[in-house]
Structures are given as structure tokens and as C-alpha cells.
Design a protein around this motif. Structure first.
Motif, short mmCIF file in Angstrom:
data_model
loop_
_atom_site.label_atom_id
_atom_site.label_comp_id
_atom_site.label_asym_id
_atom_site.label_seq_id
_atom_site.Cartn_x
_atom_site.Cartn_y
_atom_site.Cartn_z
N GLN A 121 0.84 -1.23 -0.03
CA GLN A 121 0.00 -0.05 0.16
C GLN A 121 0.81 1.32 0.00
O GLN A 121 0.61 2.18 -0.69
CB GLN A 121 -0.98 0.01 1.33
N ILE A 122 1.97 1.36 0.78
CA ILE A 122 2.74 2.34 0.64
C ILE A 122 3.43 2.39 -0.66
O ILE A 122 3.35 3.90 -1.37
CB ILE A 122 4.00 2.01 1.61
N ASP A 123 3.68 1.47 -1.45
CA ASP A 123 4.20 1.99 -2.70
C ASP A 123 3.03 2.23 -3.67
O ASP A 123 3.19 3.27 -4.68
CB ASP A 123 4.72 0.67 -3.53
N ARG A 124 1.89 1.81 -3.47
CA ARG A 124 0.72 2.14 -4.36
C ARG A 124 0.28 3.58 -4.13
O ARG A 124 0.12 4.24 -5.03
CB ARG A 124 -0.41 1.22 -3.90
N LEU A 125 0.26 4.00 -2.81
CA LEU A 125 -0.04 5.55 -2.45
C LEU A 125 1.26 6.18 -3.00
O LEU A 125 0.72 7.53 -3.45
CB LEU A 125 0.14 5.64 -0.93
N HIS A 126 2.52 6.01 -2.89
CA HIS A 126 3.63 6.63 -3.85
C HIS A 126 3.33 6.85 -5.07
O HIS A 126 3.37 8.06 -5.48
CB HIS A 126 4.61 6.02 -3.17
N LYS A 127 2.96 5.92 -5.72
CA LYS A 127 3.02 6.02 -6.97
C LYS A 127 1.73 7.02 -7.47
O LYS A 127 1.53 7.60 -8.66
CB LYS A 127 2.40 4.51 -7.85
N ALA A 128 0.76 7.12 -6.75
CA ALA A 128 -0.56 7.82 -7.00
C ALA A 128 -0.32 9.29 -6.45
O ALA A 128 -1.11 10.03 -6.74
CB ALA A 128 -1.74 7.12 -6.26
N GLY A 129 0.99 9.59 -5.80
CA GLY A 129 1.09 10.70 -5.45
C GLY A 129 0.48 11.21 -4.13
O GLY A 129 0.12 12.27 -4.00
N LEU A 130 -0.03 9.96 -3.32
CA LEU A 130 -0.84 10.19 -1.96
C LEU A 130 -0.25 9.99 -0.65
O LEU A 130 -0.82 10.13 0.46
CB LEU A 130 -2.17 9.40 -2.42
N LEU A 131 0.92 9.37 -0.87
CA LEU A 131 1.56 8.96 0.62
C LEU A 131 1.62 10.04 1.50
O LEU A 131 1.48 10.10 2.68
CB LEU A 131 2.90 8.21 0.19
N TYR A 132 2.40 11.11 0.84
CA TYR A 132 2.39 12.35 2.03
C TYR A 132 1.20 12.98 2.43
O TYR A 132 1.28 13.24 3.50
CB TYR A 132 3.38 13.42 1.13
N GLN A 133 0.09 13.00 1.56
CA GLN A 133 -1.16 13.58 2.14
C GLN A 133 -1.76 12.85 3.01
O GLN A 133 -2.09 13.19 4.13
CB GLN A 133 -2.03 13.64 0.62
N VAL A 134 -1.61 11.41 2.83
CA VAL A 134 -2.60 10.49 3.75
C VAL A 134 -1.46 10.51 5.21
O VAL A 134 -2.05 10.56 6.13
CB VAL A 134 -2.32 8.90 3.25
N THR A 135 -0.32 10.30 5.20
CA THR A 135 0.44 10.57 6.19
C THR A 135 0.36 11.76 7.12
O THR A 135 0.27 11.67 8.26
CB THR A 135 2.09 10.33 5.98
N GLU A 136 0.35 12.92 6.46
CA GLU A 136 0.10 14.12 7.10
C GLU A 136 -1.36 14.18 7.62
O GLU A 136 -1.61 14.84 8.74
CB GLU A 136 0.06 15.18 5.88
N LYS A 137 -2.00 13.69 6.88
CA LYS A 137 -3.47 13.51 7.46
C LYS A 137 -3.39 12.99 8.85
O LYS A 137 -4.22 13.32 9.94
CB LYS A 137 -4.53 12.91 6.72
N PHE A 138 -3.03 11.62 9.05
CA PHE A 138 -2.80 11.05 10.22
C PHE A 138 -2.09 11.64 11.35
O PHE A 138 -2.31 11.54 12.63
CB PHE A 138 -2.29 9.70 10.25
N VAL A 139 -1.07 12.44 11.03
CA VAL A 139 -0.26 13.18 12.01
C VAL A 139 -0.95 14.23 12.72
O VAL A 139 -0.88 14.71 13.89
CB VAL A 139 0.86 14.07 11.14
N GLN A 140 -2.22 14.61 11.87
CA GLN A 140 -2.96 15.88 12.56
C GLN A 140 -3.85 15.25 13.85
O GLN A 140 -4.32 16.01 14.58
CB GLN A 140 -3.85 16.08 11.42
N ILE A 141 -3.91 14.09 14.05
CA ILE A 141 -4.56 13.77 15.11
C ILE A 141 -3.86 12.95 16.32
O ILE A 141 -2.77 12.31 16.01
CB ILE A 141 -5.70 12.47 14.57
N ASP A 142 -4.15 13.19 17.39
CA ASP A 142 -3.63 12.88 18.58
C ASP A 142 -4.34 11.53 19.10
O ASP A 142 -5.21 11.51 19.65
CB ASP A 142 -3.61 13.95 19.58
N LEU A 143 -3.42 10.51 19.12
CA LEU A 143 -3.90 9.31 19.58
C LEU A 143 -3.08 8.57 20.65
O LEU A 143 -3.10 7.36 20.95
CB LEU A 143 -3.88 7.96 18.26
N HIS A 144 -2.59 9.64 21.49
CA HIS A 144 -1.77 9.23 22.41
C HIS A 144 -2.86 8.87 23.61
O HIS A 144 -3.88 9.13 23.76
CB HIS A 144 -0.94 10.46 23.24
N PRO A 145 -2.48 7.74 24.54
CA PRO A 145 -3.34 7.02 25.42
C PRO A 145 -3.88 8.05 26.48
O PRO A 145 -4.85 7.87 26.94
CB PRO A 145 -2.39 6.06 26.04
N GLU A 146 -3.33 9.25 26.63
CA GLU A 146 -3.63 10.24 27.70
C GLU A 146 -4.81 10.84 27.08
O GLU A 146 -5.74 11.58 27.80
CB GLU A 146 -2.47 11.22 28.10
#
Length: 580
Positions: A121-146
């Protein structure tokens, strides 16, 4: 962030994938990324201590793993200097860095991403030019146990699993059991133990040999959490499908469970929990699936280990392996003197009656009933599962029956307890409401024969009511003159030779004398017949529907005649109008 908002936020990633991914493939990206972000946040505060310990122990030539586990305060760790925030700081190398980051997780976590085939999936997202956007999207959410505790995170993850199962419902039934069915099963296996489970600090084990995405284990954990937050349920499972295994293992990791208890592989041919016994068990094995692929291993265990193995009582026909899972679960029960066990398993209709006396299926039923292991069978409505509309049944099995249930079996017909779904999901058109689940649970718990709307809904039987003796009825062979042929040689010398073309069988209830039955039911019709006692076999079957059949008397001839006259009059009237 609330669970609903968190789920909605993660689901919004689907907007990025639309067009490049089929809807049914969204989960292949969103689920592993959700896991990755959760782990990333969880390890954030201890990352520096872990890196220092890693460098120090490597320099000393010491295996660093136990020290890294201790420093991370988790059952897993990561030895990379990268994290997800740093990944999006280097957009040009995000693919290579993401690969590197995943490879530095502890082995059990790497296994999850490998089973997800996340690298694909990482390769597929990279080829579609989406890997950075998807990763950035997830960085925006705080999933820390606290910010999001294990319980809430577990609920979020389960909601995502359900959504992806529903939108890919063509295969969902293989790995996903409807939540309300699981809730009913959990209620049924726990209801008689509510007093024990409410004690502070109680620890129990639960096991699913066909774990799928872990839904049964999760719902059982929620039940205990709700009834006794101080109780602990250790979860064990095994799953054959790689992606489902990854999801299950990830779900357990998120909830703080020991993921080494979730094993990959085929339960029937390669038991991943050899010699382990459990307090509770749940399973929804595949319906009507042949076991030819594992036939060699299963037959070998049956023949070489006999009663000491899992499949001692018998083997079903190769076309349906569901009863093998029944035997497997029985083999995993704790001995009665160690507290015993109870489990629920979903089966289709064939294990109730398939196979005559002496067959593998009948011998398995015989074992279950003669050992007094079967507490109840609950008939579910049809159209309850995603990939089949057939009739299904929950078997509740225990080797620690309460005294009032010993020697008895309760049959519950819940096939009319359902409501229509607003939107069908594959073959699933019906669902159980909470009220239906409560009603069935109460019927089971009361252990009484009851009716509803003039129809029986709960019936209670003795174990022996389902047993019978299959007797072989012989009649003499006659020559061309009608004279009975006598055997001239061998063991049967001097006796009448049986005519195989006239041979017949009769099933005699276990509680009835064979001779009495023979004289009443057979001799009046064929006075020259006899019973070949050496061919008598004991069989067991559970004719569920027959017991709940309610005779509907035919309408009277007068009513039928009146209806026909009415139809005839209407036809005459219509013809008259056409001709006018």
C-alpha cells in the motif's frame, strides 16, 4: 475528541483515496495507518529513553530487547530516530523513511504490518502521489493514550473494522460476525457466571479458534468491562486469513492485550495453542467448507492419538469441517476439577442431523450428549449473516453444567425474533435488537419451557431423547418356488439366509425395548422378519424443527367452496363487463 468525531476524522481519509482506490480497499490503507499513528503516539514520551538504552546495550553486546520493553513501558518498542512528525518533514524521502520506520518496530508489531501487506500500500500510495497527504492527515490526530484511552481507541478501531466489513460485504461473512450475534453469544456464555465474574480482581481466559478480526474477543471484553471494570479477560485466538489476523492482532495491541496470544495459521492442522485450556470460548467457523486441504493432518491425529487427541470421537464428511471446530473447542475445555469451561459456537443446520447411526457426525453428537456437554441450542433467524441466508444455530456447550441442567438440553427457537434492517448488507437482511437479545438471554437463563403467540419457544429434553438404536430388519431369501433358503456353510449354517433386497432399517428410541418395538411396529406387517442384532448401531440426531412444528389444521371444505364460488363470481362479472 469524541469517539464519533475521531472515527469521522479518520474516515475522512477516504476522501483522499477516492478514485485511486476501490471503496472496498479503503481499509487496506486506513486500518494500518491508524495502528501506526496509535503506536507512534504511545511511544512518544519514552522514545529518547528507548534510543539511549538501545545504543548502550548494543555497544555492550547485550540483547537489548528486554531493556527496550522496560524503557518503553509497553509490550512493544521502536528503535528508529524517526517518528511520524519527522516523516512529513522530509517529503522527498517519505517512502524510504516510512519503510525504515516500520522495520524498526519490535518483531510482533512488524508482523502486523507484514500481514497487512502494508509495504504494497505504501508503494501504491507513493505511485498515486498520495503517500505524503495520507501520512500528513494522520499526523494531525492525537492518538496518545492520555488523549484516547485503550477502551475508547478499541471502540474507534472496531467501528472502522465494521465499516470496512460492511462496504466489502461480499467476503465479510468469512471473517466478520454481526455484532448483535456476538453480543447474544457472550450473554449466553456469561449469564450463569455473573456472580463469579463480579468479584474484584477476577481473571479469566477466553479463546476464539477462528478469530477473524477479533470481534468476538472484543465484545466479550466489553461485557466484562461493563459488569466489572476490575476484572481481567486474557484473550487468545488463531486466524488463517492474513489480513484478518493483522486486524485482530492490531486490535488486541491497541487494547493492551498480549498479542503473542494471537496466532497465525490453520487451527485444525496446526493448533497454535497446544496444551492450553480456557475458561470461555467463542467461534463462528466457516459454514459448509470442506477440510480436504488439512485432511492428512486431521486423520493422522484421529488415528494416532484417538481419545488423547482433539478428534477422537469421530470425523465428519470432508465436505463440511464445522464439527471439527466443535471437537477442537471441547478439547480446549478446562477439566471440571479446575473450574471447567463454557463455549458458544455458531453452526448451520447440518451438524444437527447429518449422518446416520455410526457415522462421524452421529458419533460426535453421541459424544457431546453422552458426556452431558450440551446445555442449549438457539435457532437464529435466517438472513442474519453477510454471506449466507441459511438457518444458523448457536450451540452452548459446557462441562460444568449447573445441577438443574445436568442430563438436560434446552432448545430455543428464536427464529421469529428479529427486525428488518433499513438497508441490507449482502445476504444480511435481519438483525436482533437489544430487546431480542435480552429476551433470548432471559429464556435461556430461566431454563423453562415457554410459549409465545401460541407457539413453543423453549423446550427441555433429556439427553437420551436424541438417541436411537438403528436396527437392521432382515427377511428370508426364497427360491423360485417360494421356499426359504437355508445357509449350508459357515457361521450362519442352518439359519435362514437373508434377502439383501428386502433388508430395511428402523430407528428405535433409546428408552424403548427393541423387542417390544419390533413386535408392535414390524411383525404385524412382515411376520417372517427378524432383527440382526449384530448390526444394531446407536445414533444421535437433534431434529430441531420437528420439535417446534405446530400443526395448522386445513380449512374446512365449506370454507374452500365458498372461496371458489367467490372467485368464480368475480370472473363471471369481469367477463360480463368485457362482453358488454
Amino acid at each position: 475528541m469524541s469517539q464519533q468525531n475521531l472515527s469521522a476524522f479518520i474516515w475522512s481519509v477516504a476522501d483522499l483515496l477516492r478514485g485511486d482506490y476501490k471503496q472496498s480497499d479503503y481499509g487496506k490503507v486506513i486500518l494500518p495507518f491508524t495502528v501506526l499513528r496509535r503506536l507512534d503516539c504511545t511511544l512518544e514520551k519514552t522514545k529518547l529513553a528507548v534510543l539511549n538504552a538501545y545504543t548502550e546495550k548494543q555497544a555492550m553486546g547485550i540483547n537489548p530487547e528486554p531493556f527496550l520493553i522496560r524503557e518503553s513501558h509497553q509490550s512493544f518498542y521502536n528503535t528508529s530516530t524517526l517518528d511520524m512528525n519527522k516523516l512529513i518533514g522530509d517529503q522527498d524521502h517519505i517512502r524510504e523513511n516510512l519503510f525504515s520506520y516500520i522495520q524498526t518496530f519490535s518483531p510482533a508489531v512488524r508482523d502486523i504490518f507484514e500481514r497487512f501487506e502494508f509495504h504494497t500500500q505504501i508503494d501504491r500510495l507513493h505511485k498515486a502521489g498520495l503517500l505524503y497527504q495520507v501520512t500528513e492527515k494522520f499526523v494531525q490526530i492525537d492518538l496518545h493514550p492520555e488523549a484516547v484511552d485503550n477502551h475508547q481507541m478499541g471502540l474507534v478501531f472496531e467501528e472502522l473494522i465494521r465499516k470496512f466489513a460492511e462496504i466489502s460485504n461480499e467476503t465479510a461473512g468469512e471473517h466478520f460476525t454481526p455484532r448483535e450475534v456476538i453480543q447474544l453469544m457472550v450473554n449466553l456464555i456469561f449469564i450463569e457466571d455473573d456472580e463469579v465474574l463480579s468479584k474484584p480482581g477476577v481473571v479469566r481466559t477466553i479463546y476464539d479458534p477462528t478469530a477473524g478480526t477479533g470481534g468476538m474477543l472484543s465484545v466479550a471484553g466489553e461485557y466484562l468491562e461493563e459488569h466489572n471494570p476490575q476484572a481481567r479477560l486474557s484473550m487468545f485466538g488463531q486466524e488463517l486469513n492474513a489480513e484478518s489476523y493483522a486486524i485482530c492482532k492490531a486490535d488486541m495491541l491497541i487494547k493492551g492485550q498480549d498479542i503473542s496470544n494471537i496466532i497465525y495459521g490453520n487451527t485444525l492442522s496446526d493448533d497454535g495453542h497446544t496444551h492450553k485450556r480456557f475458561d470461555y470460548m467463542l467461534s463462528n467457523p466457516p459454514f459448509g467448507v470442506e477440510w480436504k486441504k488439512v485432511e492428512k493432518e486431521v486423520r493422522k491425529e484421529h488415528e494416532q492419538q484417538g481419545e488423547n487427541g482433539r478428534f477422537g470421537p469421530g470425523l465428519p464428511r470432508v465436505s463440511d469441517g464445522s464439527m471439527l471446530f466443535l471437537l477442537h473447542l471441547i478439547s480446549k475445555m478446562r477439566p471440571k476439577n479446575e473450574g471447567g469451561s463454557r463455549f458458544g459456537i455458531v453452526l448451520n443446520g447440518s451438524p444437527l442431523f447429518t449422518g446416520g447411526a455410526g457415522s462421524g457426525e452421529s458419533e460426535i453428537r453421541r459424544y457431546v450428549l453422552e458426556e452431558d456437554l450440551l446445555e442449549a441450542i438457539v435457532a437464529l433467524p435466517t438472513d442474519m449473516f453477510y454471506n449466507t441466508g441459511i438457518s444458523t444455530y448457536i450451540w452452548i456447550v459446557s462441562n460444568r453444567k449447573p445441577k438443574h441442567r445436568q442430563g438436560k438440553v434446552q432448545l430455543i427457537d428464536a427464529s421469529d425474533l428479529w427486525q428488518k434492517m433499513r438497508k441490507s448488507l449482502g445476504s444480511k437482511r435481519k438483525e436482533l435488537t437489544l430487546e431480542h437479545i435480552d429476551e433470548i438471554t432471559q429464556i435461556f437463563g430461566s431454563f423453562k419451557e415457554t410459549e409465545k403467540n401460541g407457539k413453543p419457544i423453549s423446550l427441555i429434553f433429556d439427553n437420551t431423547d436424541f438417541g436411537y438404536r438403528s436396527i437392521t430388519i432382515e427377511r428370508p431369501l426364497r427360491d423360485e418356488y417360494g421356499k426359504i433358503v437355508i445357509v449350508e456353510k459357515g457361521k450362519q449354517k442352518g439359519k435362514q439366509q437373508p434377502d439383501s433386497s428386502l433388508r430395511d432399517t428402523e430407528n428405535v428410541p433409546l428408552d424403548e425395548d427393541i423387542n417390544t418395538y419390533f413386535k408392535r411396529q414390524v411383525l404385524p406387517h412382515v411376520p417372517d422378519a427378524w432383527v440382526d442384532v449384530e448390526k444394531t448401531k446407536i445414533g444421535y440426531e437433534i431434529p430441531f424443527n420437528r420439535h417446534f412444528y405446530v400443526f395448522q389444521p386445513s380449512r374446512s371444505l365449506e370454507e374452500i367452496d365458498a372461496d371458489l364460488m367467490g372467485v368464480t363470481d368475480r370472473i363471471r362479472s369481469m367477463l360480463g363487463e368485457l362482453m358488454a
